[in-house]
Design a protein around this motif. Sequence first.
Motif, short mmCIF file in Angstrom:
data_model
loop_
_atom_site.label_atom_id
_atom_site.label_comp_id
_atom_site.label_asym_id
_atom_site.label_seq_id
_atom_site.Cartn_x
_atom_site.Cartn_y
_atom_site.Cartn_z
N PHE A 10 0.96 -0.92 0.00
CA PHE A 10 -0.08 -0.02 0.16
C PHE A 10 0.74 1.26 0.04
CE2 PHE A 10 -2.04 3.13 2.67
CZ PHE A 10 -3.22 3.46 2.02
N LEU A 11 1.90 1.10 0.96
CA LEU A 11 2.79 2.41 0.91
C LEU A 11 3.53 2.28 -0.55
CD1 LEU A 11 4.57 2.26 4.50
CD2 LEU A 11 2.42 3.52 3.63
N ASP A 12 3.92 1.43 -1.30
CA ASP A 12 4.50 1.75 -2.37
C ASP A 12 3.63 2.20 -3.57
OD1 ASP A 12 6.31 1.49 -4.48
OD2 ASP A 12 5.78 -0.72 -4.98
N LEU A 13 2.34 1.89 -3.34
CA LEU A 13 1.12 2.55 -4.22
C LEU A 13 1.20 3.75 -3.81
CD1 LEU A 13 -0.85 0.57 -5.78
CD2 LEU A 13 -2.64 1.50 -4.42
N ILE A 14 1.18 4.28 -2.71
CA ILE A 14 0.98 5.50 -2.51
C ILE A 14 2.24 6.53 -2.90
CG2 ILE A 14 0.78 7.58 -0.34
CD1 ILE A 14 -1.94 5.97 -0.87
N TRP A 15 3.31 6.03 -3.06
CA TRP A 15 4.62 6.53 -3.46
C TRP A 15 4.34 7.02 -4.83
CZ3 TRP A 15 7.77 9.59 -1.28
CH2 TRP A 15 8.96 9.99 -2.37
N ILE A 16 3.85 6.08 -5.52
CA ILE A 16 3.75 6.29 -7.11
C ILE A 16 2.82 7.60 -7.34
CG2 ILE A 16 2.52 5.35 -9.33
CD1 ILE A 16 2.47 2.60 -7.93
N PHE A 17 1.95 7.85 -6.51
CA PHE A 17 1.37 9.24 -6.53
C PHE A 17 2.21 10.19 -6.22
CE2 PHE A 17 -2.19 6.02 -6.80
CZ PHE A 17 -2.67 6.52 -8.04
N ILE A 18 2.62 10.19 -5.04
CA ILE A 18 3.77 11.16 -4.55
C ILE A 18 4.77 11.46 -5.63
CG2 ILE A 18 5.59 11.68 -2.83
CD1 ILE A 18 3.70 10.53 -0.86
N PHE A 19 5.39 10.45 -6.25
CA PHE A 19 6.28 10.80 -7.39
C PHE A 19 5.82 11.49 -8.35
CE2 PHE A 19 8.32 8.61 -11.19
CZ PHE A 19 9.89 9.29 -10.95
N THR A 20 4.56 11.04 -8.95
CA THR A 20 4.06 11.64 -10.07
C THR A 20 3.40 13.07 -9.91
OG1 THR A 20 3.23 9.42 -10.92
CG2 THR A 20 2.23 11.34 -11.81
N PHE A 21 2.50 13.21 -8.97
CA PHE A 21 1.91 14.43 -8.68
C PHE A 21 2.92 15.55 -7.79
CE2 PHE A 21 -1.53 11.59 -9.52
CZ PHE A 21 -2.13 12.42 -10.51
N VAL A 22 3.66 15.05 -6.96
CA VAL A 22 4.73 16.14 -6.33
C VAL A 22 5.77 16.22 -7.03
CG1 VAL A 22 6.03 16.40 -4.28
CG2 VAL A 22 3.59 15.38 -4.12
N TYR A 23 6.67 15.14 -7.46
CA TYR A 23 7.97 15.41 -8.02
C TYR A 23 7.85 15.55 -9.41
CZ TYR A 23 9.89 14.28 -3.57
OH TYR A 23 10.04 14.41 -2.02
N LEU A 24 7.36 14.75 -10.10
CA LEU A 24 7.32 14.95 -11.80
C LEU A 24 6.52 16.36 -12.08
CD1 LEU A 24 6.76 11.32 -13.05
CD2 LEU A 24 8.67 12.60 -13.23
N MET A 25 5.34 16.37 -11.61
CA MET A 25 4.58 17.59 -11.87
C MET A 25 5.35 18.76 -11.30
SD MET A 25 1.09 16.59 -13.20
CE MET A 25 0.35 15.00 -13.39
N GLY A 26 5.83 18.61 -10.29
CA GLY A 26 6.55 19.70 -9.58
C GLY A 26 7.77 20.45 -10.39
N VAL A 27 8.56 19.59 -11.28
CA VAL A 27 9.39 20.14 -12.13
C VAL A 27 9.10 20.58 -13.43
CG1 VAL A 27 11.08 18.81 -10.87
CG2 VAL A 27 10.27 17.86 -12.91
N ILE A 28 7.69 20.20 -13.76
CA ILE A 28 7.33 20.59 -15.04
C ILE A 28 7.13 22.33 -15.23
CG2 ILE A 28 5.20 20.47 -16.58
CD1 ILE A 28 4.84 17.80 -15.74
#
Lengths: 208, 76
Positions: free
Chosen positions: A190-208
């Motif tokens: 479950f924690l890995d699943l949540i991290w996918i979204f943190i990676f996408t919505f915080v980090y990937l979207m954050g540097v766009i």
Amino acid sequence: MKPLTIHHTRDPNATTAPPDSHQDTYSKTVLGFWIYLMTDCLLFASFFATYVVLHESTASGPSSQELFSLSTAFIETMILLFSSVSCGFAMLAAVKSQKNQTIAWLAVTFILGLSFLAIEGHEFFTLVQEGNSWSRSAFLSAFFSLVGTHGLHISVGLLWMATMIGQLTFSGITIAIFRRLVIFSMFWHFLDLIWIFIFTFVYLMGVI
Amino acid sequence: MSHEEISLREMQKEWHGSLSGYLCGFIASIVLTAISFGIVATRALSGPSLKYTVASLALTQAILQLIFFSTPRLGS
């Protein structure tokens, strides 16, 4: 007059064994843990929503483009993914009642989880040292709440894993320990699943 | 075999994980993460299309992980 005889016939398909109490506890625990994970989903959903709303509210402080390192986040993602799979391998060993292999894979998972936490801790420490703590802006408050809550869950998972390694060492794979391993693996995936979204919505979207 | 051991065997049988399942989920997750990372790092797309692509890749990965990694099923 013929004596009345009553023939007692047994239904051969009827089960006479009492219901299995272990099995019952197991299904109830798994169901209960699913419900807990769903409430945790609500918690993270609130933090995600807050983060998305406050993302631009930097109070003329640094924005996510200036602060985030994509490569660090990518490494963290890979570490967590590997740890998710090694947790699965621990379960594959536990199903075969292979005690030592279960302990070994749990230890691998523990080390990967600890490395993840160390990288995240270093990232947080650097941010705070450069004056970009949670009190700097609404954006940073939301960032630290969201990513910090996930990190807190990882810390609890590490404590849980250490406890399970201890229990396995002393008691081997018993019913209660197998049950705990099953729900632990649910927690970790479950924690890995949540991290996918943190990676996408915080980090990937954050540097766009 | 004691009653406890029989119950443990039953629980272990009910557990649905498999090596191939884990490896499939693992490889799919690596590929999807690498694609997301690559698209953003090289700016292969731009504007809203970049955001939508990355978001759908994350959703796809989450669903795949739910299928491959959530092994205890309720009921039997």
